[in-house]
Design an enzyme around this catalytic site. Structure first.
Site, mmCIF file in Angstrom:
data_model
loop_
_atom_site.group_PDB
_atom_site.id
_atom_site.type_symbol
_atom_site.label_atom_id
_atom_site.label_comp_id
_atom_site.label_asym_id
_atom_site.label_seq_id
_atom_site.Cartn_x
_atom_site.Cartn_y
_atom_site.Cartn_z
ATOM 1 N N GLY A 1 59.252 22.969 57.507
ATOM 2 C CA GLY A 1 58.096 23.294 58.060
ATOM 3 C C GLY A 1 57.706 24.552 58.363
ATOM 4 O O GLY A 1 58.667 25.541 58.295
ATOM 5 N N GLU B 1 38.752 22.604 70.800
ATOM 6 C CA GLU B 1 39.276 21.210 70.933
ATOM 7 C C GLU B 1 39.742 20.970 72.474
ATOM 8 O O GLU B 1 39.374 21.857 73.376
ATOM 9 C CB GLU B 1 40.586 21.223 70.287
ATOM 10 N N HIS C 1 48.400 10.864 70.629
ATOM 11 C CA HIS C 1 46.990 11.557 70.138
ATOM 12 C C HIS C 1 46.066 10.207 70.533
ATOM 13 O O HIS C 1 46.342 9.112 70.032
ATOM 14 C CB HIS C 1 46.901 11.913 68.843
ATOM 15 N N ARG D 1 44.278 15.308 76.391
ATOM 16 C CA ARG D 1 44.740 14.319 75.401
ATOM 17 C C ARG D 1 45.215 13.184 76.337
ATOM 18 O O ARG D 1 45.076 11.774 75.840
ATOM 19 C CB ARG D 1 45.853 14.721 74.486
ATOM 20 N N HIS E 1 52.386 11.346 68.826
ATOM 21 C CA HIS E 1 51.911 12.545 67.961
ATOM 22 C C HIS E 1 52.973 13.566 68.014
ATOM 23 O O HIS E 1 53.136 14.510 67.112
ATOM 24 C CB HIS E 1 50.438 12.948 68.596
ATOM 25 N N ARG F 1 51.208 19.400 75.668
ATOM 26 C CA ARG F 1 50.832 20.479 74.729
ATOM 27 C C ARG F 1 49.412 20.803 74.637
ATOM 28 O O ARG F 1 48.763 19.792 74.369
ATOM 29 C CB ARG F 1 51.752 20.324 73.499
HETATM 30 C C1 SIN Z 1 44.326 17.553 65.867
HETATM 31 O O1 SIN Z 1 43.781 17.966 64.649
HETATM 32 O O2 SIN Z 1 43.861 16.859 66.456
HETATM 33 C C2 SIN Z 1 45.698 17.787 65.804
HETATM 34 C C3 SIN Z 1 45.922 19.133 66.511
HETATM 35 C C4 SIN Z 1 47.160 19.185 67.122
HETATM 36 O O3 SIN Z 1 47.680 18.143 67.623
HETATM 37 O O4 SIN Z 1 47.390 20.299 67.616
#
Ligand code: SIN
Length: 524
Positions: free
Chosen positions: A14, A113, A228, A274, A335, A370
C-alpha cells in the site's frame, strides 16, 4: 527450503510500503512481498482523500490542532508535528510524479470532512483518491530496477536471530522461502476483517501486527478501533464505504422514519467526529428497532453528485440504489485501527532491524481517534521516513551469509483445521457484537472466554492463506480485546457503557507483548 537474500524486505504494497520502497531503491536491492496482487491494499480503496495543509485558508498549525483534538488527548505530538509539517512536501513530490488531484479551475480543490476546521482534503477522480496514489507510486517503483515484487507471497513469520530481525519466512508458489534481509519493514495495513462489518478489503487481516507480536515486538493502543459511520447496508451488497466527503458536501443522516437526527447529538451534526456519529447511528437504530439508517443526498444536484462521487454512484446503482433519487441505507462498520506495532517517529520497533509504517504501525500520530483523511498522508510521510531510517541503520551490515547458513526449516509438519472458515465467521461476529462500537466489562469477558477456546490455533503451523490469516486474526482479536478490557474508561473511539468517563489514568498507553506464550501488558 529455498533461501534468498535482499538488502531490504518490505512486506505490503500500500502507500506506506511503496513509499518506503522508493526511498530505499537507490541504496540497494529491495523486495516488496505482498500476499495478493500488489495493488490489492486498503490504499487502493480509499475514497475521500488525503488531508494536507496546502490551501490558502489553511496552515500547518491548524491541521496540527485539528489532529490533536480528534485524537482526544492521546496523540504523540512530535509524531503529529512531523505528519502535518512534512505532509505538504510529500504531496508536492507526489504531484511531480504525476498524481492528478482534482482542481477547481487552475487551483487544487480541497474538500471538508468531519472534525476538520478547514477545507484541506485533496481528492482524485472525485472519490478514487487511493487508486490514484497507488497508480502513481507503483509507476514510480517500476522505474527502479533495484525493486523486485513478489505478489501472492504470504509472510508467515519473521526470522529472529539473537534478538534481531533478519528477514522473514514467506510462502510463495506453495513453497516456504526464507528471505534474509538487512532490514525488514512491515507495511501490511489494518485489521478490519476481524469484525463482521468492515469497510476494509479482504486482505486486511492484521498480518503484520500478528507476526510482529509472535516475534516479541511491542504493540500499543490496540483498543482504539475507528468505526466509520456510513457503509452501505444491504443484504445483497458488499459493505461498501460511503465516504465522509458525502456529508462534507451536505448529505444528511436520517432515521428509518426519515427524520434527521445528528443535531440532537452534536453541534457539528453530520460533521461531528466519527465516533460520535457512529454511536448516534447505533442509538437511532436501537430507538427505532432498525438495522440501519439512511444517508440522504437527494437535495444535492444530480450532475454534481455524479461528477463528485462517480465510483460511489455507479457502485450503489449496481445494487439498485440511485443515490440522487433514493435514500441510501447505511450502518457503521470497522474502518481503521489506531494501534499497531509500536514505533518511534522513524518507524523503529522494539526489535532491532524490524521497522513498521502505515496502519500496521503505531507512532501515536492518531491518538485515540484518527482525523479523517490523515492516513494516506501518514503512509507517505512515515513510509519515506521509515525507508530512510532502515537504510541509515543498515549501512554497517555487510554479511548476510552467516544468517543464511543458520536458517533452518520453518516447520517439520503443517497442520490444517477443516472448520477454519466457520471459526473465522464466528470470530468476526463475536468481535462485532462484543468488542464493537459500544463495549462493556461483560461483553469483553464473553469475548475473551470465547477467543481463548480457539487458542489451540495459535500453536499450529499452517500452509494455506485462509488458515494463516485466521491465526493472525485470532492473535489481533485477542490483543484488541485484552487492551479494551484493560482500559476502564471511554476515550476517543474506545467507548465503554460501564465507564462512560475517561477515568483517572486515561492518559496511559497500553503496550502489549508476548512472554511465555501469553499476552503481557504494560503499564502492569
Ligand atoms: C472516507 O472517505 O470517508 C474515508 C476517509 C478516511 O477514513 O480517512
Amino acid at each position: 527450503m529455498e533461501v534468498e537474500t535482499t538488502d531490504f524486505l518490505i512486506i505490503g504494497s500500500g502507500v506506506a510500503g511503496l513509499r518506503a520502497a522508493i526511498e530505499l531503491a537507490p541504496h540497494g536491492s529491495v523486495l516488496v512481498a505482498t500476499k495478493d496482487m500488489p495493488k490489492e491494499s486498503s490504499t487502493e480503496y480509499a475514497q475521500g482523500g488525503i488531508a494536507v495543509a496546502l490551501s490558502d485558508e489553511d496552515k500547518v498549525g491548524i491541521h496540527f490542532e485539528d489532529t490533536l483534538k480528534a485524537g482526544d488527548g492521546l496523540c504523540n505530538e512530535d509524531a503529529v508535528k512531523i505528519l502535518v509539517g512534512e505532509g505538504p512536501e510529500r504531496i508536492l513530490e507526489l504531484i511531480s510524479w504525476g498524481a492528478a488531484f482534482d482542481k477547481e479551475g487552475t487551483k487544487l480543490d480541497f474538500a471538508i470532512e468531519g472534525a476538520h476546521s478547514r477545507k484541506r482534503v485533496l481528492h482524485a477522480k472525485g472519490d478514487s483518491t487511493g487508486k490514484e496514489l497507488e497508480r502513481v507510486l507503483l509507476n514510480k517503483v517500476r522505474s527502479y530496477t533495484s525493486v523486485k515484487k513478489y505478489p501472492f507471497a504470504f509472510t508467515v513469520d519473521l526470522i529472529i536471530k539473537d534478538g534481531e530481525c533478519c528477514g522473514a519466512y514467506i510462502l510463495k508458489d506453495r513453497k516456504m522461502t526464507a528471505i534474509i534481509a538487512k532490514a525488514t519493514i512491515l507495511c501490511t495495513g489494518g485489521a478490519g476483517q476481524i469484525f463482521a462489518r468492515t469497510t476494509n478489503p479482504m486482505v486486511a487481516t492484521g498480518d503484520g501486527m500478528a507476526i510482529a507480536f509472535r516475534a516479541g515486538a511491542q504493540l500499543e493502543d490496540m483498543e482504539f478501533i475507528q468505526f466509520h459511520p456510513t457503509s452501505l447496508y444491504s443484504q445483497y451488497a458488499p459493505q461498501f464505504l460511503l465516504s465522509e466527503a458525502m456529508r462534507g458536501e451536505g448529505a444528511i443522516l436520517r432515521s428509518i422514519n426519515k427524520e434527521p437526527f445528528m443535531k440532537n447529538y452534536h453541534r457539528d451534526a453530520e460533521l461531528a467526529p466519527r465516533d460520535i456519529v457512529s454511536r448516534a447511528i447505533i442509538s437511532e437504530m436501537v430507538r427505532t428497532e432498525s438495522s440501519h439508517v439512511y444517508l440522504d443526498m437527494t437535495h444535492l444536484g444530480k450532475d454534481f453528485v455524479r461528477k463528485r462521487f462517480p465510483q460511489i454512484y455507479s457502485t450503489c446503482l449496481q445494487y439498485n440504489v440511485e443515490i440522487t433519487n433514493d435514500l441510501i441505507p447505511v450502518s457503521p462498520a470497522a474502518h481503521y485501527i489506531m494501534g499497531g506495532v509500536k514505533t518511534d517517529i522513524n518507524g523503529i520497533t522494539s526489535i532491532k532491524r524490524l521497522y513498521a509504517a502505515g496502519e500496521t504501525a503505531c507512532t501515536g500520530v492518531h491518538g485515540a481517534n484518527r482525523l479523517a483523511s490523515n492516513s494516506l498522508l501518514e503512509g507517505l510521510v512515515y513510509g519515506a521516513r521509515t525507508g530512510s531510517a532502515a537504510y541509515q541503520s543498515s549501512s554497517g551490515i555487510k554479511n548476510l551469509t552467516a544468517v543464511k547458513e543458520q536458517v533452518s526449516e520453518h516447520a517439520a509438519a503443517y497442520h490444517s483445521i477443516p472448520e477454519h472458515d466457520e471459526i473465522r465467521m464466528t470470530l468476526r461476529k463475536l468481535m462485532w457484537d462484543r468488542v464493537g462500537i459500544i463495549r462493556c466489562g461483560e461483553s469483553l469477558k464473553e469475548a475473551r472466554e470465547k477467543l481463548s477456546e480457539w487458542a489451540f490455533i495459535l500453536d499450529k503451523v499452517f500452509y494455506t492463506r485462509r488458515e494463516l490469516e485466521l491465526k493472525n486474526m485470532l492473535t489481533v482479536a485477542m490483543m484488541i480485546t485484552e487492551a479494551a478490557s484493560l482500559r476502564k474508561g471511554s476515550v476517543g473511539a474506545h467507548y465503554r457503557s460501564d465507564y462512560r468517563e475517561k477515568g483517572p489514568d486515561w492518559q496511559k498507553h497500553i503496550a502489549l507483548f508476548r512472554e511465555d506464550d501469553r499476552i503481557k501488558y504494560s503499564p502492569a
